[in-house]
Motif scaffolding. Sequence first.
Motif, short mmCIF file in Angstrom:
data_model
loop_
_atom_site.label_atom_id
_atom_site.label_comp_id
_atom_site.label_asym_id
_atom_site.label_seq_id
_atom_site.Cartn_x
_atom_site.Cartn_y
_atom_site.Cartn_z
N ASP A 56 35.88 -126.41 -11.32
CA ASP A 56 35.17 -125.90 -10.04
C ASP A 56 34.67 -124.64 -10.16
N PHE A 59 31.34 -124.99 -11.52
CA PHE A 59 30.46 -125.28 -10.59
C PHE A 59 30.05 -124.39 -9.76
N VAL A 60 30.97 -123.33 -9.12
CA VAL A 60 30.71 -122.55 -7.93
C VAL A 60 29.83 -121.21 -8.67
N PHE A 63 26.47 -122.93 -8.22
CA PHE A 63 26.13 -123.14 -6.81
C PHE A 63 25.73 -122.03 -6.27
N LEU A 94 30.96 -116.98 -0.94
CA LEU A 94 30.98 -117.42 -2.56
C LEU A 94 31.35 -116.12 -3.28
N GLU A 97 34.96 -116.25 -3.11
CA GLU A 97 35.40 -117.55 -3.70
C GLU A 97 35.47 -117.35 -5.04
N GLU A 149 28.86 -128.84 0.72
CA GLU A 149 29.74 -128.21 1.51
C GLU A 149 30.90 -129.20 2.56
N TYR A 152 33.58 -131.29 0.62
CA TYR A 152 34.86 -130.22 0.40
C TYR A 152 35.61 -130.01 1.73
N TRP A 177 39.13 -124.68 2.16
CA TRP A 177 37.64 -125.27 2.59
C TRP A 177 37.92 -125.94 3.91
N PHE A 222 32.68 -135.90 -9.90
CA PHE A 222 33.44 -134.58 -10.16
C PHE A 222 34.97 -134.67 -9.99
C1 LIG Z 1 31.93 -129.87 -6.76
C2 LIG Z 1 32.12 -128.88 -5.65
N1 LIG Z 1 31.47 -129.38 -4.63
C3 LIG Z 1 31.59 -128.50 -3.46
C4 LIG Z 1 32.15 -127.45 -3.19
C5 LIG Z 1 32.29 -126.49 -2.09
N2 LIG Z 1 31.23 -125.48 -2.06
C6 LIG Z 1 31.51 -124.21 -2.73
O1 LIG Z 1 32.81 -123.71 -2.82
C7 LIG Z 1 32.72 -127.10 -4.36
N3 LIG Z 1 33.40 -125.65 -4.54
N4 LIG Z 1 32.74 -127.72 -5.67
#
Ligand SMILES: Cc1ncc(CNC=O)c(N)n1
Length: 230
Positions: A56, A59-60, A63, A94, A97, A149, A152, A177, A222
């Motif tokens: 993650d 991913f972030v 993102f 973020l 985060e 968003e 999560y 989240w 994921f």
């Molecule tokens: C795979 C995934 N989807 C959504 C989020 C939530 N958005 C930001 O943090 C996340 N962290 N990871």
Amino acid sequence: MEGKKTREEVEKSGMIDTWMRKHRLIYSGATKHPFILSIRDGTVDLEAFKTWLGQDYIFVRAFAPFVASVLIKAWKESDDSSDMEVILSGMASLNDEIAWFKSEAAKWGVQLSEVVPQKANQDYCRFLESLMSPDVEYTVAMTAFWAIEAVYQASFALCLEDGSKTPAELTETCRRWGNDGFGQYCNSLQKIANRRLGKTPDDVLSKAEVTLLRVLEHEVEFWNMSHGSA
Ligand SMILES: Cc1ncc(CNC=O)c(N)n1
């Protein structure tokens, strides 16, 4: 005062709710995934959690530029200047985060520099990158942003409900989240998406719906990386 809305406008203004009802099976597949249910019932495999944490983080990092691209679209295309503030607040969180992922990884002994993105993560990041194209409409990108968003938020909120047996060392992650503030932020994103979808031509509406489904599928894949992947 606004004039009376046409039936079509009324229907489209709650498009997100309409789509959530229409696609509720895939939506709950993304928000009530076995990995999340294992956190909620306390049976989570902590190795699976560490896998999720490392993946993650990657991913972030992808993102954040996606959210930046939505900010650019809002600046160019939005009919409401308050959209930018909502998107900016998302970007600001973020920043927090990414710092949180680093300290959390250190706590769990996860070496972030050594994490190799798995295929599902690569596919999802590539999909995000495709949405950053200037050819993708603001309405479509905003729908994806809300969905990413919201999945999560709904997933981790589930782990905080009364009766859940989430392990103490994971509650902070779930609160990140699943907290009410993040819920409010998701509602703001949903309002923007609904407003835009309510005045968008049918071809863009279809694109937004397909994009929403793609997001939900990527979210399931994921979670599968950490739990129950085939
Ligand atoms: C795979 C995934 N989807 C959504 C989020 C939530 N958005 C930001 O943090 C996340 N962290 N990871």
